[in-house]
Write an enzyme that holds these catalytic residues in place. Structure first.
Site, mmCIF file in Angstrom:
data_model
loop_
_atom_site.group_PDB
_atom_site.id
_atom_site.type_symbol
_atom_site.label_atom_id
_atom_site.label_comp_id
_atom_site.label_asym_id
_atom_site.label_seq_id
_atom_site.Cartn_x
_atom_site.Cartn_y
_atom_site.Cartn_z
ATOM 1 N N ASP A 117 0.137 -0.771 -0.283
ATOM 2 C CA ASP A 117 -0.064 -0.215 0.043
ATOM 3 C C ASP A 117 1.223 1.694 0.074
ATOM 4 O OD1 ASP A 117 -2.057 -1.677 0.104
ATOM 5 O OD2 ASP A 117 -2.516 -1.158 2.042
ATOM 6 N N GLU A 155 -6.748 -3.259 -4.031
ATOM 7 C CA GLU A 155 -8.926 -3.461 -3.183
ATOM 8 C C GLU A 155 -9.372 -2.070 -3.426
ATOM 9 O OE1 GLU A 155 -9.920 -4.524 1.141
ATOM 10 O OE2 GLU A 155 -9.064 -2.389 1.207
ATOM 11 N N GLU A 177 -7.998 4.862 -4.428
ATOM 12 C CA GLU A 177 -6.102 5.776 -3.817
ATOM 13 C C GLU A 177 -4.967 5.320 -4.626
ATOM 14 O OE1 GLU A 177 -6.926 5.798 1.087
ATOM 15 O OE2 GLU A 177 -7.510 3.740 0.069
#
Length: 714
Positions: A463, A543, A547
């Protein structure tokens, strides 16, 4: 009235020039090594890819799956099936979950572990070893070696039309755990190339091409129902296998790609990018499979090279083969996008505000700037601290550019600097370090303990684009405002720290050996992968599409602030590609013809892996979570990806039926998303009597919500 910010002109040139080639500060960043080691079988210098399509083969026992699309390859360690396993499963063999509240499957996947064919050898046994060389962003070479004979080497690339292996001093043996119904010689397509047709017990047909060099010979015959054996050892010869009985495979036989380089140029608002394949073999033109979003953006250079080969992919619909050594694609770049609210709604030009709207925004901003940003952002998470910093950076933007309140701007700028400098000075609860095994800027949270759950696994390269995108955008706003109302030195003092975040996620050039090239963004797939250095059998995943492109948007704004045209061009290209790819594989309008028809009723993917799509999240199964994680944060870039048509369909056909049951911060996320097609309704929600601050996500403010809704409501 409100102030506006200008958009720099686009230029042409080499947009992949290095940001920097110097090592990150040894004073600011401690040097720590990941608990995940680099296998001794890897030969590489500099940083190593962590979120890449071939990542599984660098982890653990190195025998997990690589998804090349449309094939799956891996090292088989099954007795009697040693070698490089190859799988392709037709759409009819996909597995679907039970229908959910959308009336669509809750997930689907392909059975990756079925060994259609295995490129092996009778010389392989339990001691068959693996080694990895030429680790590049878009390719890797895998060598399997016998303990007492020779080896085979395969160059593995996304889209490769054939799986090709060079045999050196090995007796070739081809295996199949599906079972072989028949094998027969076929008409040789070219001199020096033998062709075989293999029919498996599942009904699939595979072709095998054997290119023999230096006057060598080798004949193949069925050994038993699971094995095809070569008559003798071969050296410097190569075997290619491919699924389907397409005549254009004959054209490509003998030629295969060994590497791929990315190039791009920008002309005004048009970006043209290309995958340039290095090939070897007896021919000059390989067959490369294209994904649907490639096909839709091909220039005439490539579109005319279409073959008659097509195969179902794991999760991307149908791939089409092209006889070419270059994929050239063109995109319209979002050059007009800047810090100001923007919308793809027809008729939108520039943001404007009525007196009443400005009064409402001013009232919200008065409350928001009373917050102690430094205290609120003092968290043990790069992700959550980034969200706090960035939501208040948007307030800072509003103070100057919308409300034209210079006194409040100066005061709040000081507060934002204080909050941000905890991170640029690396004195937060979990400071950042430079991780030395793989090469990157990581949180120290979980680094020493080996706990991959701390801060969503930032120390494991999970991430990074999600986390650092928020910090990057906040720093860009602070820098820009400081250049106008401050002393203008903040950007200079902190430029290296901010650029290191960009380098970590999106280093554009191999000359920068401290970070891998484009750690997260996959130019072939067209979006980023969030998952780092732990094995997932279904491949890398993502996911939060929103973002993902939030990082590219933040990079664009930062580039505008520091005047780095190449960086802005790269960001624009990533945004344009993301719009096409995400709008095909992760956000589904009802007219989507590329994705699996049964699944598009979900409107959003949920978690998209390379081999599976699951309509869920890692943190819960509530529909507001699944849809909302593809919305937040709502920024000027959101409408570029989440088209008004898509947002309207998703809202009117599903989300409006559940919104009354949502009473927490996800309600604000869903309602601000409504502004992407109906800004008046969204504005009335945030400015209405029933509004509650409980409806704000921790990355949202009422100030920005009102500003965005009113600004795009022309």
């Amino acid at each position: 009235m409100s102030k506006t910010n200008s958009t720099p002109a686009e230029t042409t040139g080499d947009i992949f020039t290095a940001i920097s080639t110097t090592q990150p500060s040894t004073t600011l960043y401690s040097r720590l090594a990941s608990k995940v080691p680099i296998p001794s079988s890897v030969t590489a210098s500099g940083a190593i890819q962590t979120n890449n399509f071939w990542g599984n083969v660098t982890l653990g026992d190195q025998n997990s799956y690589i998804y090349t699309h449309p094939y799956v390859v891996w090292k088989s360690t099954v007795t009697d099936y040693f070698g490089l396993a190859v799988s392709h499963q037709d759409a009819s063999k996909r597995v679907y979950g039970e229908n959910n509240d959308h009336g669509a499957p809750s997930y689907f996947y392909s059975a990756a572990g079925n060994m259609s064919l295995v490129l092996g050898s009778s010389d392989f046994d339990n001691d068959c070893s693996i080694s990895l060389t030429n680790l590049k962003k878009m390719s890797i070479d895998i060598t399997l070696s016998s303990s007492n004979a020779g080896s085979l080497t395969a160059s593995v690339l996304q889209g490769m039309g054939m799986v090709s292996a060079v045999y050196n001093d090995l007796i070739p043996e081809i295996h199949s755990n599906i079972g072989i119904a028949s094998v027969s010689g076929d008409t040789a397509p070219k001199a020096g190339i033998d062709k075989y047709k293999i029919v498996l017990n599942d009904g699939s047909t595979w072709l095998m091409y054997v290119t023999l060099t230096d006057n060598q010979t080798c004949s193949f015959a069925l050994k038993d129902s699971n094995h095809i054996i070569g008559s003798n050892s071969i050296n410097g010869c190569y075997i290619q296998v491919c699924c389907g009985d397409f005549s254009d495979y004959d054209t490509a036989a003998g030629c295969y790609p060994t590497a791929c380089t990315l190039s791009a140029n920008v002309d005004g608002s048009v970006g043209t990018y290309a995958f340039n394949y290095t090939t070897v073999g007896s021919g000059t033109t390989p067959l490369i499979y294209a994904l649907p979003h490639h096909v839709d953006s091909f220039t005439s250079t490539t579109s005319g090279k279409k073959s008659n080969a097509s195969l179902n992919d794991t999760v991307h619909g149908t791939m089409v083969g092209y006889l070419t050594n270059i994929f050239e694609m063109s995109e319209q770049l979002p050059t007009s996008l800047n810090m100001a609210p923007w919308s793809a709604i027809s008729g939108f030009t520039t943001p404007s505000y009525s007196t009443d709207e400005l009064n409402a925004i001013r009232a919200a901003a008065t409350l928001d700037i009373a917050n102690d940003v430094a205290s609120l952002s003092n968290l043990n998470s790069m992700y959550y601290s980034g969200k706090i910093l960035d939501k208040f950076a948007y307030v800072l933007y509003v103070l100057y550019y919308v409300l034209a309140d210079e006194d409040s701007t100066k005061s709040f700028l000081s507060s934002m600097k204080t909050a941000m400098e905890r991170f640029t000075g690396n004195t937060q609860i979990y400071p950042l370090c430079y991780e030395t095994n793989w090469g990157g800027i990581c949180s120290t949270g979980g680094m020493s303990t080996g706990d991959s759950s701390v801060d969503f696994g930032n120390a494991y390269y999970n991430d990074h684009h999600f986390h650092y995108g928020y910090h990057l955008h906040a720093a860009a706003i602070i820098s820009k405002i400081d250049q106008i109302v401050g002393d203008g030195t903040w950007v200079t003092k902190n430029k290296d720290w901010i650029n290191n975040l960009v380098r970590d996620v999106a280093n554009p050039n191999e000359a920068d050996t401290y970070f891998p090239v484009f750690r997260n963004f996959d130019f072939f797939i067209g979006h980023s992968f969030a998952h780092g250095i732990t094995i997932y059998a279904d491949g890398k995943d993502e996911e939060s599409s929103s973002e993902d492109y939030n990082f590219a948007y933040a990079m664009k704004i930062w580039a505008q602030v520091i005047g780095d045209t190449n960086m802005e061009n790269r960001a624009n290209l990533m945004l344009a590609i993301s719009s096409r790819s995400i709008g095909t594989y992760m956000l589904y309008q009802t007219n989507n013809t590329s994705m699996i028809s049964q699944y598009i009723g979900n409107y959003v993917s949920g978690i998209k892996f390379e081999n599976k799509i699951a309509h869920t999240t890692y943190f819960g199964t509530n529909e507001e979570y699944i849809h909302g994680i593809h919305m937040l944060p709502i920024t000027p870039a959101s409408s570029l990806i989440r088209s008004p048509t898509f947002v309207k369909e998703e809202w009117e056909n599903f989300l409006k039926n559940i919104i009354d049951n949502v009473t927490d911060g996800w309600k604000g996320v869903l309602m601000l998303n409504v502004a992407l097609y109906d800004p008046a309704t969204a504005y009335n929600f945030f400015n209405g009597s029933s509004y509650s601050s409980n409806y704000l996500d921790d990355g949202m403010t009422k100030t920005w919500s009102l500003t965005y809704c009113a600004g795009v409501n022309n």
